[in-house]
Design an enzyme around this catalytic site. Structure first.
Site, mmCIF file in Angstrom:
data_model
loop_
_atom_site.group_PDB
_atom_site.id
_atom_site.type_symbol
_atom_site.label_atom_id
_atom_site.label_comp_id
_atom_site.label_asym_id
_atom_site.label_seq_id
_atom_site.Cartn_x
_atom_site.Cartn_y
_atom_site.Cartn_z
ATOM 1 N N ARG A 144 -5.941 18.648 30.823
ATOM 2 C CA ARG A 144 -4.679 19.108 30.222
ATOM 3 C C ARG A 144 -3.625 19.082 31.320
ATOM 4 O O ARG A 144 -3.816 19.675 32.385
ATOM 5 C CB ARG A 144 -4.778 20.521 29.654
ATOM 6 C CG ARG A 144 -3.367 21.105 29.416
ATOM 7 C CD ARG A 144 -3.326 22.411 28.702
ATOM 8 N NE ARG A 144 -3.710 22.241 27.312
ATOM 9 C CZ ARG A 144 -3.419 23.130 26.365
ATOM 10 N NH1 ARG A 144 -2.757 24.229 26.655
ATOM 11 N NH2 ARG A 144 -3.800 22.928 25.124
ATOM 12 N N GLN A 173 -6.102 18.701 18.918
ATOM 13 C CA GLN A 173 -5.487 19.646 17.974
ATOM 14 C C GLN A 173 -5.451 19.056 16.558
ATOM 15 O O GLN A 173 -5.676 19.759 15.573
ATOM 16 C CB GLN A 173 -4.066 19.988 18.439
ATOM 17 C CG GLN A 173 -3.305 20.923 17.498
ATOM 18 C CD GLN A 173 -3.831 22.345 17.493
ATOM 19 O OE1 GLN A 173 -4.019 22.937 18.535
ATOM 20 N NE2 GLN A 173 -4.059 22.900 16.295
ATOM 21 N N CYS A 181 -0.039 25.236 15.439
ATOM 22 C CA CYS A 181 -1.093 24.976 16.436
ATOM 23 C C CYS A 181 -1.300 26.172 17.360
ATOM 24 O O CYS A 181 -2.352 26.281 17.983
ATOM 25 C CB CYS A 181 -0.769 23.728 17.238
ATOM 26 S SG CYS A 181 0.845 23.761 18.021
ATOM 27 N N ARG A 202 -10.525 24.537 16.337
ATOM 28 C CA ARG A 202 -10.412 23.844 17.624
ATOM 29 C C ARG A 202 -11.791 23.740 18.273
ATOM 30 O O ARG A 202 -12.147 22.726 18.846
ATOM 31 C CB ARG A 202 -9.476 24.604 18.584
ATOM 32 C CG ARG A 202 -8.018 24.729 18.187
ATOM 33 C CD ARG A 202 -7.328 23.412 18.019
ATOM 34 N NE ARG A 202 -7.496 22.532 19.161
ATOM 35 C CZ ARG A 202 -6.918 22.694 20.375
ATOM 36 N NH1 ARG A 202 -6.083 23.680 20.585
ATOM 37 N NH2 ARG A 202 -7.140 21.825 21.342
HETATM 38 N N1 CP Z 1 -3.110 24.966 20.411
HETATM 39 C C1 CP Z 1 -3.437 24.958 21.717
HETATM 40 O O1 CP Z 1 -3.625 23.911 22.338
HETATM 41 O O2 CP Z 1 -3.551 26.181 22.273
HETATM 42 P P1 CP Z 1 -3.763 26.492 23.833
HETATM 43 O O3 CP Z 1 -2.479 26.065 24.528
HETATM 44 O O4 CP Z 1 -3.995 27.961 23.889
HETATM 45 O O5 CP Z 1 -4.922 25.698 24.323
HETATM 46 N N1 NVA Z 2 4.054 21.517 22.031
HETATM 47 C C1 NVA Z 2 3.311 22.605 22.607
HETATM 48 C C2 NVA Z 2 1.917 22.600 22.071
HETATM 49 C C3 NVA Z 2 1.067 23.754 22.528
HETATM 50 C C4 NVA Z 2 -0.333 23.703 21.980
HETATM 51 C C5 NVA Z 2 3.316 22.500 24.119
HETATM 52 O O1 NVA Z 2 3.130 21.401 24.632
HETATM 53 O O2 NVA Z 2 3.534 23.525 24.781
#
Ligand code: CP
Ligand code: NVA
Length: 317
Positions: free
Chosen positions: A106, A136, A270, A298
């Site tokens: 991530r 997601q 999400c 998830r």
């Molecule tokens: N929806 C999602 O990706 O949540 P987190 O940022 O908590 O992983």
């Molecule tokens: N668009 C948001 C999604 C979080 C799950 C972000 O990137 O912060």
């Protein structure tokens, strides 16, 4: 169907049948987990979890999904490794690939998750980048299937920042899976034309329509699902005032829901949510059961991705 050895970097790389397989595998793993049955498909596998950005759901899903299947997860936060700072992404990838069997990433750049896949030689899973958030979408689609029994022909509206990672990935997923997709956003926040054109070609195959619009009434009329996400994604916090001014007309609220003409329209998010911005607290709470099913999903879907791409003795469907 086997996805063994594949990386999961963007849904662009997966066919409708492959996405459907991951959803069915996730449903099976969920059913098993509810009966107290876990697996051993990741026994002896070590998994690196690289997080340049914070996370609750994604981190916990990879951790629990891995342990449930007998594997070992190792969390590598942004201050723990040198990725891209004191060591090139290519070199970190080659080191991790010698030690780990799979890598979750991530972070900011999509380019980095792609480099990790190219240089590590093991399956790499995208846990969110600035451009895409493909795991997601699997959770969102599993939730939609649980609610409606099918994906094909549903009318899906994304309201908010139409050029963020969620809008991009939802557009790809919907048009591949036959879900009619509307991006409801001010023109300045519409997705890139190149991606829109690509998604239209997916829609030509699946039968899904793709609409970009600023018109709230037209967009939500007949919607089965209205989906929203934060107005400022991680790393864009300084844009808050500008985004609130731009996106206020696109808030998911009671008035918007009344315009669907349906009494069974669901609302999804999400998470994490900024209540009072992209969604009102009353609408959020009214749809909380589904939103938290989506969050739980998830875990089942991320587990399916790891099991399908890395597992041994994957359950027959
Ligand atoms: N929806 C999602 O990706 O949540 P987190 O940022 O908590 O992983
Ligand atoms: N668009 C948001 C999604 C979080 C799950 C972000 O990137 O912060």
């Amino acid at each position: 169907m086997t996805l063994k050895g594949r990386s999961f970097l963007t849904l662009k790389d997966f066919t409708k049948e492959e996405i459907d397989y991951l959803l069915r595998l996730a449903a099976k793993l969920k059913e098993n987990k509810k009966k107290g049955i876990t697996g051993n498909t990741l026994k002896g596998k070590n998994i690196a979890l690289i997080f340049e950005k914070p996370s609750t759901r994604t981190r916990c899903s990879f951790t629990i999904g891995c342990i449930d299947e007998g594997g070992h997860p190792e969390y590598l936060g942004k201050d723990d490794i040198q990725l891209g700072y004191k060591e090139s992404v290519e070199d970190t990838a080659r080191v991790l690939g010698r030690m780990f069997d799979g890598i979750e990433f991530r972070g900011f750049k999509q380019e980095n998750v792609e480099k990790l896949a190219k240089y590590s030689g093991v399956p790499v899973w995208n846990g969110l980048t600035d451009d895409y958030h493909p795991t997601q979408i699997l959770a969102d689609f599993l939730t939609l299937r649980e609610q409606f029994g099918t994906l094909e022909g549903l009318n899906f509206v994304f309201a908010g920042d139409g050029r963020n990672n969620m809008a991009n990935s939802l557009m790809i997923g919907c048009t591949k899976m036959g879900v009619n997709c509307t991006i409801l956003a001010p023109k300045g926040l519409w997705p890139k034309e190149e991606l829109t054109e690509l998604c239209k070609t997916y829609g030509e195959v699946s039968g899904a329509t793709l609409t970009l619009t600023e018109d709230v009434d037209g967009a939500v009329s007949d919607a089965d699902c209205i989906y929203t996400d934060v107005w400022c994604s991680m790393g864009e916090e300084e844009k808050a005032a500008e985004r609130i001014a731009l996106l206020k007309p696109y808030q998911v609220n009671r008035q918007m829901l009344e315009k669907t003409g349906k009494d069974n329209t669901i609302v999804m998010h999400c998470l994490p949510a900024v209540k009072g911005n992209e969604i009102t607290e009353d609408v959020f709470e009214e749809h909380a059961d589904i939103i938290f099913d989506e969050a739980e999903n998830r875990m089942h879907t991320i587990k399916a991705v790891m099991v399908a791409t890395l597992g041994e003795g994957v359950p027959e469907l």
